[in-house]
Design a protein around this motif. Structure first.
Motif, PDB file in Angstrom:
ATOM      1  N   TYR A 134       0.889  -1.474   0.188  1.00 20.31           N
ATOM      2  CA  TYR A 134      -0.433  -0.130  -0.022  1.00 20.31           C
ATOM      3  C   TYR A 134       0.992   1.121  -0.070  1.00 20.31           C
ATOM      4  CZ  TYR A 134       0.756  -0.519   5.179  1.00 20.31           C
ATOM      5  OH  TYR A 134       1.091  -0.854   5.856  1.00 20.31           O
ATOM      6  N   ASP A 179      -7.484   2.567  -1.811  1.00 20.02           N
ATOM      7  CA  ASP A 179      -7.241   3.422  -0.289  1.00 20.02           C
ATOM      8  C   ASP A 179      -5.982   4.167  -0.070  1.00 20.02           C
ATOM      9  OD1 ASP A 179      -5.792   0.600  -1.756  1.00 20.02           O
ATOM     10  OD2 ASP A 179      -3.867   0.593  -0.282  1.00 20.02           O
ATOM     11  N   ALA A 180      -6.019   4.464  -2.109  1.00 23.39           N
ATOM     12  CA  ALA A 180      -4.566   6.007  -2.293  1.00 23.39           C
ATOM     13  C   ALA A 180      -5.030   6.419  -3.038  1.00 23.39           C
ATOM     14  CB  ALA A 180      -3.221   4.719  -3.145  1.00 23.39           C
ATOM     15  N   TRP A 202      -5.277   7.419   4.140  1.00 24.71           N
ATOM     16  CA  TRP A 202      -5.449   6.467   3.215  1.00 24.71           C
ATOM     17  C   TRP A 202      -4.765   5.221   3.265  1.00 24.71           C
ATOM     18  CZ3 TRP A 202      -2.260  11.095   3.623  1.00 24.71           C
ATOM     19  CH2 TRP A 202      -1.520  10.906   4.273  1.00 24.71           C
ATOM     20  N   SER A 203      -4.491   4.277   2.564  1.00 22.35           N
ATOM     21  CA  SER A 203      -4.290   3.146   2.674  1.00 22.35           C
ATOM     22  C   SER A 203      -4.921   2.125   4.030  1.00 22.35           C
ATOM     23  CB  SER A 203      -2.533   3.016   3.069  1.00 22.35           C
ATOM     24  OG  SER A 203      -1.772   3.087   2.621  1.00 22.35           O
TER      25      SER A 203
END
Length: 367
Positions: free
Chosen positions: A309, A335-336, A343-344
């Motif tokens: 990630y 997620d990014a 994020w992630s």
């Protein structure tokens, strides 16, 4: 259609059509939301199954082992937001009796302070199976690698590696940053210099997880090292059976970024020897004496994923740039691809899907 929250049909009386590229957490969430809004949606997944980095193993012990996403880094109510309704899921946290060991030539044990939650008897993938995938299973299309997205015509044209093409009113792209960095997908119009710079410059961690079963438990809840949480990456061993209704003794290894490199590329025997030697130094040979078996998942080696990630320490401005729509009909979620605040994390990926879907639905209502 005023007041229904659903986009109007096209001129032929058909429901609007959307394509989602990628069937990970964000892609599944986007499809779930679009289908609920009355949009004809299809998910194009390059691999042979759904879930992305939510993969799990059920054949080592008597509870699922999350080979990728594992913890919920938020309040349990975040799961209600992902599902769009109240959910019933077993979760377990950490508390009195849980310990964190740090090894730097000698082992020091202290009480564990951690707010994260784990699924009890299930996993992120099981959660998505129950609350998200059930509504869109017939809309998933596997072994379909998208290579071109053209938004210059009346509809967005999506071309796949096998020559098939699809037309849609809008597209939501959810592939990992590593896939975009490899130029695996051509975008027309081009994404532009700012986004390509963000794709190239944002720090992406590779990583892997290993699960080792032992005859007995000789380890604390977590085991850390000097490189367990740095700007270069993370490395932790942890009690993978924590909170599970099981007598199995399973130690997990989570490593991303630079600390993951020594483990990557090792075959089964070499990886086992490396991990056991590392643990034997900490626990006076107990790992080798009680070892039973292990499994591993190297996310950097997955051809349709290629990463763990985006780094926890990535530049938030780059993340925010990644999350911006390419245009009003090609959007990004995952997620990014966020607002740069978080994020992630799985629930953040699902939230980004909701943002992208809301934008797409607003466009369809304006047609």
């Amino acid at each position: 259609m005023r007041g229904t929250g659903r986009p109007p049909p096209d001129g032929r009386g058909n429901a609007p059509m959307a394509l989602v590229v990628g069937a990970g957490a964000a892609g599944l969430s986007a499809a779930h939301l679009l289908a609920g809004a009355g949009v004809d949606v299809r998910v194009l997944e390059a691999g042979d199954t759904y879930g992305g980095r939510m993969r799990q193993a059920r054949d080592l012990v008597d509870f699922p082992l999350p080979l990728g996403a594992e913890w919920l880094h938020a309040d349990a109510r975040a799961l209600d937001d992902v599902a769009g309704a109240p959910v019933e899921v077993g979760l377990v946290g950490y508390g009195p009796g849980d310990t964190f060991g740090t090894f730097d030539g000698a082992l020091a044990i202290e009480p564990l302070v951690d707010d994260d939650l784990k699924f009890a008897g299930s996993s992120w993938l099981d959660f998505f199976d129950r609350y998200v995938v059930a509504d869109v299973a017939d809309r998933l299309q596997f072994d379909t690698r998208v290579v071109r997205i053209d938004a210059t015509g009346d509809r967005v044209e999506v071309t796949c590696a096998d020559g098939r093409s699809y037309a849609a009113d809008g597209v939501i792209v959810t592939v990992p940053v590593a896939v975009l960095r490899d130029r695996a997908i051509t975008f027309v119009p081009d994404l532009g210099p700012d986004r390509w710079a963000a794709i190239e410059e944002v720090e992406v961690w590779g990583g892997l997880k290993v699960f080792i079963e032992f005859d007995e438990r000789f380890y604390p809840t977590f085991l850390g090292f000097p490189d367990s949480d740095t700007k270069a990456g993370q490395r932790l061993y942890y009690d993978a059976a924590h909170g599970q209704d099981s007598s199995a003794n399973v130690l997990g290894l989570f490593a991303v970024g630079a600390p993951a490199v020594p483990y990557q590329g090792l075959d089964g025997d070499a990886l086992r020897a490396h991990v056991l030697a590392e643990l034997d130094e900490v626990f006076d040979g107990a790992a080798s004496r009680t070892y039973r078996r292990h499994i591993a998942q190297d996310w950097s080696a997955e051809p349709t994923i290629g990463q763990a990630y985006v780094s926890d320490h990535a530049n938030w401005r780059l993340v925010r740039t990644l999350g911006r729509p390419a245009n009003d009909r090609v959007l990004f979620a995952g997620d990014a691809y966020t607002d740069g605040e978080h994020w992630s994390e799985v629930h953040v990926a699902a939230k980004s899907a909701r943002v992208a879907v809301d934008r797409l639905l607003a466009l369809l209502r304006r047609r």
